[in-house]
Structure formats: structure tokens, C-alpha cells
Design a protein around this motif. Structure first.
Motif, short mmCIF file in Angstrom:
data_model
loop_
_atom_site.label_atom_id
_atom_site.label_comp_id
_atom_site.label_asym_id
_atom_site.label_seq_id
_atom_site.Cartn_x
_atom_site.Cartn_y
_atom_site.Cartn_z
N ALA A 1 -10.38 -3.67 18.58
CA ALA A 1 -11.26 -2.74 17.87
C ALA A 1 -10.99 -2.79 16.36
O ALA A 1 -11.92 -2.72 15.55
CB ALA A 1 -11.08 -1.32 18.40
N GLU B 1 -14.49 6.15 24.12
CA GLU B 1 -14.52 5.01 25.04
C GLU B 1 -13.22 4.22 24.98
O GLU B 1 -12.68 3.81 26.01
CB GLU B 1 -15.71 4.10 24.72
CG GLU B 1 -15.86 2.95 25.68
CD GLU B 1 -17.06 2.06 25.36
OE1 GLU B 1 -17.02 0.89 25.77
OE2 GLU B 1 -18.01 2.53 24.71
N LEU B 2 -12.70 4.02 23.78
CA LEU B 2 -11.41 3.33 23.63
C LEU B 2 -10.28 4.13 24.29
O LEU B 2 -9.36 3.55 24.86
CB LEU B 2 -11.08 3.11 22.15
CG LEU B 2 -11.77 1.94 21.48
CD1 LEU B 2 -11.52 1.98 19.97
CD2 LEU B 2 -11.28 0.62 22.06
N LYS C 1 -5.56 -9.59 29.17
CA LYS C 1 -6.33 -8.77 30.11
C LYS C 1 -6.36 -9.39 31.50
O LYS C 1 -6.48 -8.68 32.50
CB LYS C 1 -7.76 -8.57 29.60
CG LYS C 1 -7.83 -7.64 28.40
CD LYS C 1 -9.27 -7.43 27.97
CE LYS C 1 -9.36 -6.55 26.76
NZ LYS C 1 -10.74 -6.35 26.33
N ALA D 1 -1.67 -1.61 26.24
CA ALA D 1 -2.98 -0.96 26.04
C ALA D 1 -3.47 -1.18 24.61
O ALA D 1 -4.66 -1.45 24.39
CB ALA D 1 -2.89 0.52 26.36
N GLU D 2 -2.57 -1.07 23.64
CA GLU D 2 -2.98 -1.31 22.25
C GLU D 2 -3.44 -2.75 22.07
O GLU D 2 -4.46 -3.01 21.41
CB GLU D 2 -1.82 -1.02 21.29
CG GLU D 2 -1.56 0.44 21.08
CD GLU D 2 -0.50 0.71 20.03
OE1 GLU D 2 -0.54 1.82 19.48
OE2 GLU D 2 0.34 -0.16 19.75
N ALA E 1 -5.90 0.88 31.07
CA ALA E 1 -4.99 -0.25 30.83
C ALA E 1 -3.54 0.16 31.09
O ALA E 1 -2.77 -0.62 31.68
CB ALA E 1 -5.14 -0.75 29.39
N GLN F 1 -4.66 -4.77 24.29
CA GLN F 1 -5.89 -5.06 25.01
C GLN F 1 -7.12 -4.43 24.36
O GLN F 1 -8.21 -5.00 24.40
CB GLN F 1 -5.78 -4.59 26.46
CG GLN F 1 -4.88 -5.45 27.30
CD GLN F 1 -4.81 -5.01 28.75
OE1 GLN F 1 -5.39 -4.00 29.14
NE2 GLN F 1 -4.08 -5.76 29.56
N TYR F 2 -6.96 -3.23 23.78
CA TYR F 2 -8.15 -2.51 23.31
C TYR F 2 -8.11 -2.05 21.86
O TYR F 2 -9.10 -2.19 21.14
CB TYR F 2 -8.43 -1.32 24.24
CG TYR F 2 -8.83 -1.80 25.60
CD1 TYR F 2 -10.08 -2.37 25.81
CD2 TYR F 2 -7.93 -1.77 26.67
CE1 TYR F 2 -10.43 -2.87 27.05
CE2 TYR F 2 -8.29 -2.27 27.91
CZ TYR F 2 -9.53 -2.82 28.09
OH TYR F 2 -9.89 -3.33 29.31
N VAL G 1 -8.93 7.65 21.65
CA VAL G 1 -7.83 6.70 21.56
C VAL G 1 -6.72 7.18 20.62
O VAL G 1 -5.53 7.00 20.91
CB VAL G 1 -8.34 5.29 21.17
CG1 VAL G 1 -8.88 5.26 19.74
CG2 VAL G 1 -7.26 4.24 21.39
N LYS H 1 -10.52 3.41 28.02
CA LYS H 1 -10.04 2.05 28.31
C LYS H 1 -8.52 1.97 28.18
O LYS H 1 -7.86 1.30 28.98
CB LYS H 1 -10.70 1.05 27.36
CG LYS H 1 -12.16 0.80 27.65
CD LYS H 1 -12.76 -0.15 26.64
CE LYS H 1 -14.22 -0.44 26.95
NZ LYS H 1 -14.82 -1.35 25.94
N THR H 2 -7.99 2.66 27.19
CA THR H 2 -6.54 2.67 26.98
C THR H 2 -5.82 3.29 28.18
O THR H 2 -4.83 2.75 28.67
CB THR H 2 -6.21 3.43 25.68
OG1 THR H 2 -6.80 2.73 24.59
CG2 THR H 2 -4.72 3.56 25.46
#
Length: 189
Positions: free
Chosen positions: A59, A135-136, A163, A51-52, A143, A54-55, A7, A139-140
């Protein structure tokens, strides 16, 4: 849009692209080029911000001691930038108001980038495992592919609403972009 890596690497590369768009905008006075570059900058900033929100920020809330305070500040920064992007969209690229809004946006965004790169990203690297960061990053990237491409200052910026609504808004934005040709060609000055 999607660069690979964890990420921090993903978002740092986005930051470099945003800085490049600002530099390119500062080098040209041709209104058509300024409009195209401003549209490309906006597309990148909106996707990145979504994206930031959402994920990354969830975090931060989970892994950092002051994560809630930090995430709330970052979301507020995004809100100010979104309002400026909306204003920029409405201005004539040949006008002085366009330049004034662009300068204000640049100041806001570069300060936000600096803070993330100097403070937030190192804290996240310290608090998370490499697997979690990877993983982030995945996902980013996902997104950003579904994210809106236009500023929507009134839309939700925290999960779960962002989301749920983001992909639908993104679909409408991408359809509008396809019809108008917006963001299609970054081959400008």
C-alpha cells in the motif's frame, strides 16, 4: 492478535503489545519466564511483520510518493529484527548473551515502531481513504491469523511469494507450537 479498526489502529495496538512484552521481559530475571515472554514477543513480532509485508508495504508503494524507498527500508528493518529473533530463540534465557540480543532487538524494534507511528502512519492516513485503511485493517488481521509464528530470515518478504508461502510456513509453525506448548500461556510475571 486481531484487534479491529483500520490498519493504523490494528498495527498501533500490536505496537503497544510488543512494548508491553519488552517491559515484562525487562522486569523479570527468571529464565523460564524470560523464555516464555521472548517466545510470545517473537510470535507477535513475526505475525505483525508478515502482515505488514503482505499488505501495508504494498500500500505504501502504491499510495506514497517515495513508497518504494520507504517500503524497502521497512523490509530491511524487519530482516534485521528477524535475524535477532532467530538468535534470541537459540540463546539460553539465563545467559548474558540472551540479554544482549534482547537489548539489541528492543532497540531495533522500538526505533522501527517510533518511525512508523511518527512518519509512516500519518503519511498513509493522509494518502488513503478511510475505506482503504479499513480494508487494509481487515486484510492485516486475516494475514496475522495465517502468519508464521517463528522467524524465517530466508523466506520471501515481498508479494507474491510471501503471500503464497507464508500460510504454509505458518501452518507448520503453529503445528510445532501446538506440540511443544510454545506461546500457549502468556500468564507470566
Amino acid at each position: 492478535m486481531g484487534h479491529g479498526g483500520d490498519v493504523v489502529a490494528e498495527l498501533s495496538t500490536d505496537h503497544d503489545e510488543v512494548k508491553d512484552y519488552f517491559q515484562r521481559l525487562n522486569r523479570t530475571s527468571v529464565p523460564e519466564e524470560r523464555r516464555k515472554l521472548a517466545d510470545l514477543l517473537t510470535i507477535e513480532l513475526v505475525r505483525h511483520s508478515v502482515a505488514e509485508e503482505q499488505y501495508l508495504y504494498p500500500a505504501l508503494r502504491e499510495h506514497l510518493q517515495d513508497g518504494d524507498v520507504i517500503a524497502d527500508k521497512e523490509i530491511a528493518d524487519h530482516g534485521r529484527a528477524e535475524e535477532l529473533m532467530k538468535q534470541l530463540q537459540e540463546e539460553d534465557a539465563a545467559g548474558t548473551r540472551f540479554t544482549a540480543v534482547l537489548r539489541e532487538l528492543e532497540t531495533e524494534v522500538l526505533a522501527h515502531i517510533y518511525d512508523e507511528e511518527q512518519n509512516l502512519f500519518p503519511a498513509l492516513r493522509y494518502a488513503c481513504t478511510q475505506d482503504a485503511l479499513d480494508e487494509l485493517g481487515d486484510k492485516t488481521r486475516r494475514a496475522k491469523k495465517l502468519a508464521p509464528t517463528r522467524p524465517h530470515p530466508g523466506s520471501p518478504s515481498t508479494p507474491p511469494a510471501n503471500k503464497l508461502l507464508g500460510p504454509g510456513i505458518g501452518l507448520v509453525d503453529r503445528a510445532r507450537d501446538l506440540l511443544t506448548g510454545r506461546g500457549k500461556d502468556d500468564k507470566v510475571a
